[in-house]
Design an enzyme around this catalytic site. Structure first.
Site, mmCIF file in Angstrom:
data_model
loop_
_atom_site.group_PDB
_atom_site.id
_atom_site.type_symbol
_atom_site.label_atom_id
_atom_site.label_comp_id
_atom_site.label_asym_id
_atom_site.label_seq_id
_atom_site.Cartn_x
_atom_site.Cartn_y
_atom_site.Cartn_z
ATOM 1 N N GLY A 14 0.815 -1.212 0.000
ATOM 2 C CA GLY A 14 0.000 0.000 0.000
ATOM 3 C C GLY A 14 0.849 1.262 0.000
ATOM 4 O O GLY A 14 0.527 2.246 0.648
ATOM 5 N N SER A 40 0.983 -3.480 5.224
ATOM 6 C CA SER A 40 1.396 -3.654 6.607
ATOM 7 C C SER A 40 1.966 -2.349 7.134
ATOM 8 O O SER A 40 3.003 -1.876 6.660
ATOM 9 C CB SER A 40 2.455 -4.763 6.666
ATOM 10 O OG SER A 40 3.217 -4.613 7.820
ATOM 11 N N VAL A 48 9.609 8.217 0.168
ATOM 12 C CA VAL A 48 10.214 9.264 -0.665
ATOM 13 C C VAL A 48 9.592 9.133 -2.053
ATOM 14 O O VAL A 48 8.863 8.194 -2.314
ATOM 15 C CB VAL A 48 11.758 9.130 -0.751
ATOM 16 C CG1 VAL A 48 12.423 9.674 0.477
ATOM 17 C CG2 VAL A 48 12.161 7.700 -1.015
ATOM 18 N N LYS A 79 6.164 21.839 -11.217
ATOM 19 C CA LYS A 79 7.521 21.509 -11.669
ATOM 20 C C LYS A 79 7.601 21.690 -13.180
ATOM 21 O O LYS A 79 6.884 21.023 -13.933
ATOM 22 C CB LYS A 79 7.831 20.053 -11.275
ATOM 23 C CG LYS A 79 9.185 19.578 -11.756
ATOM 24 C CD LYS A 79 9.471 18.151 -11.325
ATOM 25 C CE LYS A 79 10.737 17.650 -11.970
ATOM 26 N NZ LYS A 79 10.906 16.200 -11.839
ATOM 27 N N VAL A 187 2.004 -10.258 4.925
ATOM 28 C CA VAL A 187 1.992 -11.500 4.149
ATOM 29 C C VAL A 187 3.185 -12.338 4.596
ATOM 30 O O VAL A 187 4.329 -11.864 4.562
ATOM 31 C CB VAL A 187 2.104 -11.198 2.634
ATOM 32 C CG1 VAL A 187 2.287 -12.479 1.831
ATOM 33 C CG2 VAL A 187 0.880 -10.422 2.153
ATOM 34 N N LEU A 335 8.582 -0.493 -7.090
ATOM 35 C CA LEU A 335 9.912 -0.936 -6.696
ATOM 36 C C LEU A 335 10.045 -2.453 -6.728
ATOM 37 O O LEU A 335 11.143 -2.978 -6.880
ATOM 38 C CB LEU A 335 10.234 -0.402 -5.288
ATOM 39 C CG LEU A 335 10.185 1.130 -5.153
ATOM 40 C CD1 LEU A 335 10.376 1.551 -3.703
ATOM 41 C CD2 LEU A 335 11.222 1.786 -6.044
ATOM 42 N N THR A 346 11.724 9.262 -12.460
ATOM 43 C CA THR A 346 11.044 8.349 -13.376
ATOM 44 C C THR A 346 10.257 7.225 -12.716
ATOM 45 O O THR A 346 9.526 6.510 -13.400
ATOM 46 C CB THR A 346 12.081 7.725 -14.328
ATOM 47 O OG1 THR A 346 13.250 7.383 -13.580
ATOM 48 C CG2 THR A 346 12.449 8.686 -15.427
ATOM 49 N N ILE A 348 7.693 7.013 -10.450
ATOM 50 C CA ILE A 348 6.228 7.084 -10.439
ATOM 51 C C ILE A 348 5.712 7.009 -11.880
ATOM 52 O O ILE A 348 4.681 6.410 -12.161
ATOM 53 C CB ILE A 348 5.748 8.348 -9.686
ATOM 54 C CG1 ILE A 348 6.128 8.212 -8.207
ATOM 55 C CG2 ILE A 348 4.246 8.555 -9.845
ATOM 56 C CD1 ILE A 348 5.870 9.442 -7.361
HETATM 57 C C1 LIG Z 1 16.028 7.801 -2.574
HETATM 58 C C2 LIG Z 1 14.807 7.679 -3.405
HETATM 59 C C3 LIG Z 1 14.256 8.823 -3.983
HETATM 60 C C4 LIG Z 1 13.129 8.725 -4.812
HETATM 61 N N1 LIG Z 1 12.648 9.831 -5.442
HETATM 62 C C5 LIG Z 1 11.671 9.705 -6.355
HETATM 63 C C6 LIG Z 1 11.179 10.815 -7.080
HETATM 64 O O1 LIG Z 1 11.588 11.951 -6.879
HETATM 65 N N2 LIG Z 1 10.218 10.604 -8.005
HETATM 66 C C7 LIG Z 1 9.708 9.361 -8.254
HETATM 67 O O2 LIG Z 1 8.880 9.213 -9.152
HETATM 68 N N3 LIG Z 1 10.107 8.314 -7.523
HETATM 69 C C8 LIG Z 1 11.073 8.437 -6.611
HETATM 70 N N4 LIG Z 1 11.473 7.352 -5.898
HETATM 71 C C9 LIG Z 1 10.774 6.085 -6.052
HETATM 72 C C10 LIG Z 1 9.452 6.110 -5.290
HETATM 73 O O3 LIG Z 1 9.678 6.358 -3.926
HETATM 74 C C11 LIG Z 1 8.731 4.785 -5.455
HETATM 75 O O4 LIG Z 1 8.686 4.429 -6.803
HETATM 76 C C12 LIG Z 1 7.322 4.866 -4.953
HETATM 77 O O5 LIG Z 1 7.263 5.360 -3.663
HETATM 78 C C13 LIG Z 1 6.652 3.532 -5.020
HETATM 79 O O6 LIG Z 1 7.112 2.682 -4.012
HETATM 80 P P1 LIG Z 1 6.344 1.313 -3.842
HETATM 81 O O7 LIG Z 1 4.915 1.594 -3.569
HETATM 82 O O8 LIG Z 1 6.648 0.438 -5.000
HETATM 83 O O9 LIG Z 1 7.054 0.667 -2.571
HETATM 84 P P2 LIG Z 1 6.923 1.027 -1.007
HETATM 85 O O10 LIG Z 1 6.637 2.435 -0.733
HETATM 86 O O11 LIG Z 1 8.128 0.418 -0.351
HETATM 87 O O12 LIG Z 1 5.644 0.216 -0.541
HETATM 88 C C14 LIG Z 1 5.688 -1.161 -0.296
HETATM 89 C C15 LIG Z 1 4.391 -1.581 0.371
HETATM 90 O O13 LIG Z 1 4.399 -2.988 0.525
HETATM 91 C C16 LIG Z 1 4.031 -3.312 1.846
HETATM 92 N N5 LIG Z 1 4.639 -4.593 2.191
HETATM 93 C C17 LIG Z 1 5.934 -4.985 2.046
HETATM 94 N N6 LIG Z 1 6.087 -6.234 2.498
HETATM 95 C C18 LIG Z 1 4.861 -6.645 2.927
HETATM 96 C C19 LIG Z 1 4.362 -7.838 3.519
HETATM 97 N N7 LIG Z 1 5.161 -8.875 3.780
HETATM 98 N N8 LIG Z 1 3.063 -7.890 3.825
HETATM 99 C C20 LIG Z 1 2.223 -6.839 3.592
HETATM 100 N N9 LIG Z 1 2.649 -5.701 3.043
HETATM 101 C C21 LIG Z 1 3.934 -5.600 2.731
HETATM 102 C C22 LIG Z 1 4.554 -2.148 2.690
HETATM 103 O O14 LIG Z 1 3.921 -2.085 3.915
HETATM 104 C C23 LIG Z 1 4.188 -0.993 1.758
HETATM 105 O O15 LIG Z 1 2.821 -0.669 1.957
HETATM 106 C C24 LIG Z 1 12.561 7.445 -5.034
HETATM 107 C C25 LIG Z 1 13.077 6.321 -4.409
HETATM 108 C C26 LIG Z 1 14.206 6.422 -3.605
HETATM 109 C C27 LIG Z 1 14.754 5.189 -2.964
#
Ligand SMILES: Cc1cc2nc3c(=O)[nH]c(=O)nc-3n(C[C@H](O)[C@H](O)[C@H](O)COP(=O)(O)OP(=O)(O)OC[C@H]3O[C@@H](n4cnc5c(N)ncnc54)[C@H](O)[C@@H]3O)c2cc1C
Length: 504
Positions: A14, A40, A48, A79, A187, A335, A346, A348
Site C-alpha cells: 500500500g 502492513s 520518498v 515543476k 503476508v 519498486l 522516473t 512514479i
Molecule cells: C532515494 C529515493 C528517492 C526517490 N525519489 C523519487 C522521485 O523523486 N520521483 C519518483 O517518481 N520516484 C522516486 N522514488 C521512487 C518512489 O519512492 C517509489 O517508486 C514509490 O514510492 C513507489 O514505491 P512502492 O509503492 O513500490 O514501494 P513502497 O513504498 O516500499 O511500498 C511497499 C508496500 O508494501 C508493503 N509490504 C511490504 N512487504 C509486505 C508484507 N510482507 N506484507 C504486507 N505488506 C507488505 C509495505 O507495507 C508498503 O505498503 C525514489 C526512491 C528512492 C529510494
C-alpha cells in the site's frame, strides 16, 4: 467475455504503487475486477518520491481528480523541469525543461539552426534562453500553459512536486470509495499451485488466507511475490548506475519555492532539492563504493539550506530490474519490479506506465501469455530508454575531481547509448521514439547542457539567410523574456490556485 465473472485482483503493498494501481483499476475497470489490497503498517512505505514527470497529469485526470484539490492535499508545487548544477563541469548549470526549445514548430528542430550559427562563429547567448519553460523556471514563475498552439506560452508542460507520504492516502480514499477492500496485515506465505506454479493465495500473519486470480506485487524493494516467491532474476545495472544509497532529510524552506527540482552534483553522486508548500525535500544519492554513509550524511547536512525537520535517513537500493515484470499470474509494479535512481524522477512514471499497460492489456484469464509478453515488451522499452538517459548524465562529464566522477566518465556505456551520443555529436540528430518518455528536447537539453555539442546539423537548417536567422533568434529571446515577465511568481500562483490551507 462481456458478462464474465470479475477477476479477483489481490494487490500486495500500500505504498504509492499499490494505491495508484488500486485507484486506477477501481476507476477504469469497475466491472472487470474485484480488488483487495493488503498492506502492513509495521513494515511501512518507502516514503520518498516527491518529484514527478508531466505524464502524472494524465493519471490525475483519468481518475477524475480535481488538480487544485489534489495539490492542496499533497502540499504540492509545480515543476517545469530539473535544474542540473555542476554536472558537465563544476560551476555549470542548465535546466532540462518539460518543454521545447524555440517555438517548437517546423520541420527542423531549433537546435539545428542554433548549431549552424554556432559553427559559423556567431556570439550566442546560452541555449536555454530560447526555451520558454527554462526561462519561466529561472524566473521562479508559473502559470498553466496556453491551449493555443500558436503561442509561445503553449510550448511547455508541467508536473508536480508533492509530499510522498500524503499521495498514497489520497489515492486510498478514492480507491476505497470505489469499492476496493483493504486488509491490514503482513503476508508471511505465498501459496502456489503445485502443477502450474501460479499464485493462488497469500497467507497473513494472523492466519487469514486471501485468494485471488491475478496478484499485483507492490511490495517494494523486497519484491515478495515476483522476486521471492517466483524467483524472477534481477538484472543488475549497478556498473552503469553505481549510486546505491541515499540519505534523505527534509528541511524548513528558507529560500525560494522553485517551480523545478534541483539535482546538484556531489563528490560521489548528486543531491536533490524539492520544494513543497510546507517544507523542502533534500537527499544525497551516492555510490557506497565511493563514499561512506557518515560522510554522505555530513555532506548533505552541510549543504541544505533550512533547519532540518528530521534526522538524516539512509535508504539502500540497487539499479536494475526484474528480468520480466509479469510472470505467470503475478504483475509487479513499482519498486517490486525494479528501480532506476531518482535523477529524472522516473519511478512514479514507470508505475503509471505499468498500470496503463495492465489496463490496456487486461486479460480474460490471469495467466495469459500473449498479454503478458506484450506487457513485458513495453516495460522493457521503458526501462532501457530511461537507463540510457540516466547514464548519459553521468558519462557526459569532464569532471576529474573525485574517483566517482573519474569512474563514470571513463566507464563503458551500453551500445544503445554510445550510438545515440555519436548520432547527436555528428549532426545533432536524436533517436526518435514514437511513444514513451524523454523525447527529443529532453535529450538535446542534456547533451547541450553537459557539453556534447554537434559538429554538424540538419542540412535543411541552411535555408534561411544567416542574418535573418540571427535576427529571428534575438526576437525570440526578447519575446520569451517579455512573456515571462507577465507571469505570476510561483508561490503567488499556488496561493491563489491550490494553497494547502484549502485542504485543512
Ligand atoms: C532515494 C529515493 C528517492 C526517490 N525519489 C523519487 C522521485 O523523486 N520521483 C519518483 O517518481 N520516484 C522516486 N522514488 C521512487 C518512489 O519512492 C517509489 O517508486 C514509490 O514510492 C513507489 O514505491 P512502492 O509503492 O513500490 O514501494 P513502497 O513504498 O516500499 O511500498 C511497499 C508496500 O508494501 C508493503 N509490504 C511490504 N512487504 C509486505 C508484507 N510482507 N506484507 C504486507 N505488506 C507488505 C509495505 O507495507 C508498503 O505498503 C525514489 C526512491 C528512492 C529510494
Amino acid at each position: 467475455m462481456g458478462g464474465a465473472k470479475p477477476i479477483r485482483v489481490v494487490i500486495v503493498g500500500g505504498g504509492t504503487s499499490g494505491w495508484m494501481t488500486a485507484a486506477a483499476l477501481a476507476r477504469l475497470l469497475p466491472k472487470r475486477v474485484s480488488l483487495h489490497l493488503i498492506e502492513s503498517e509495521t513494515i511501512g512505505v518507502i516514503g520518498v518520491g516527491e518529484a514527478t514527470l508531466p505524464h502524472i497529469r494524465g493519471f490525475v485526470e483519468k481518475l477524475g481528480i480535481r488538480e487544485a484539490d489534489f495539490m492542496a492535499w499533497t502540499r504540492g508545487t509545480f515543476k517545469l523541469g530539473i535544474e542540473f548544477r555542476n554536472w558537465g563541469r563544476i560551476g555549470d548549470s542548465y535546466v532540462h525543461p518539460f518543454g521545447t526549445f524555440g517555438r517548437g514548430k517546423g520541420e527542423v528542430d531549433f537546435h539545428h539552426y542554433w548549431t549552424r550559427l554556432r559553427l559559423a562563429g556567431a556570439e550566442l547567448p546560452p541555449f536555454e534562453v530560447f526555451s520558454y519553460a527554462c526561462m519561466l523556471a529561472r524566473a521562479n514563475r508559473f502559470d498553466l500553459p496556453s491551449e493555443d498552439p500558436d503561442r509561445l506560452t503553449s510550448t511547455y508542460g508541467y508536473a508536480y512536486q508533492f509530499d510522498a507520504l500524503l499521495f498514497a492516502p489520497y489515492l486510498r480514499a478514492i480507491a476505497e470509495g470505489l469499492g476496493a477492500r483493504r486488509t491490514e496485515g503482513k503476508v508471511v506465505e505465498v501459496v502456489r499451485d503445485g502443477e502450474r506454479g501460479t499464485i493462488t493465495a497469500v497467507r497473513l500473519d494472523n492466519g487469514e488466507r486471501i485468494e485471488g486470480d491475478l496478484f499485483v506485487d507492490c511490495s517494494g524493494f523486497r519484491s515478495l511475490l515476483l522476486g521471492e516467491a517466483l524467483a524472477e532474476p534481477f538484472e543488475d545495472w549497478n556498473h552503469w548506475l553505481p549510486a546505491d544509497r541515499a540519505v534523505a532529510m527534509p528541511c524548513r524552506t528558507t529560500t525560494s519555492v522553485t517551480p523545478y527540482t534541483s539535482a546538484i552534483a556531489m563528490p560521489a553522486g548528486w543531491r536533490w532539492r524539492i520544494p513543497l508548500q510546507h517544507r523542502t525535500g533534500n537527499g544525497y544519492v551516492y555510490a557506497s563504493a565511493f563514499t561512506s554513509d557518515d560522510e554522505a550524511a555530513r555532506a548533505l547536512t552541510g549543504a541544505v539550506e533550512g533547519a532540518p525537520l528530521a534526522d538524516p535517513r539512509i535508504l539502500r537500493f540497487r539499479a536494475g530490474r526484474r528480468r520480466r515484470s509479469w510472470v505467470k499470474n503475478c504483475v509487479a509494479i513499482g519498486l517490486a519490479s525494479g528501480f532506476l535512481e531518482p535523477l529524472e524522477s522516473t519511478s512514479i512514471y514507470l508505475v503509471q506506465q505499468a498500470i496503463t499497460a495492465l489496463i490496456e492489456l487486461f486479460p480474460d484469464n490471469a495467466d495469459s501469455d500473449v498479454e503478458r509478453d506484450e506487457f513485458n515488451r513495453l516495460i522493457d522499452l521503458e526501462y532501457d530508454r530511461i537507463r540510457d538517459f540516466l547514464i548519459l548524465h553521468y558519462h557526459a562529464t569532464t569532471r576529474t575531481d573525485t574517483d566517482f566522477w573519474n569512474y563514470v566518465r571513463t566507464m563503458e556505456v551500453p551500445d544503445s547509448l554510445a550510438e545515440k551520443i555519436e548520432l547527436f555529436r555528428r549532426a545533432g540528430r536524436v533517436v526518435k521514439y514514437r511513444e514513451g518518455v524523454f523525447l527529443d528536447a529532453s535529450w538535446v537539453a542534456v547533451y547541450v547542457g553537459q557539453g556534447i555539442l554537434p559538429q554538424g546539423y540538419d542540412p535543411r537548417a541552411d535555408v534561411p539567410d544567416a542574418d535573418v536567422l540571427m535576427r529571428g533568434m534575438r526576437a525570440l529571446q526578447g519575446e520569451i523574456a517579455a512573456a515571462v515577465d507577465r507571469v505570476p511568481e510561483h508561490l503567488r500562483y499556488i496561493d491563489r490556485y491550490c494553497p494547502m490551507a484549502a485542504a485543512a
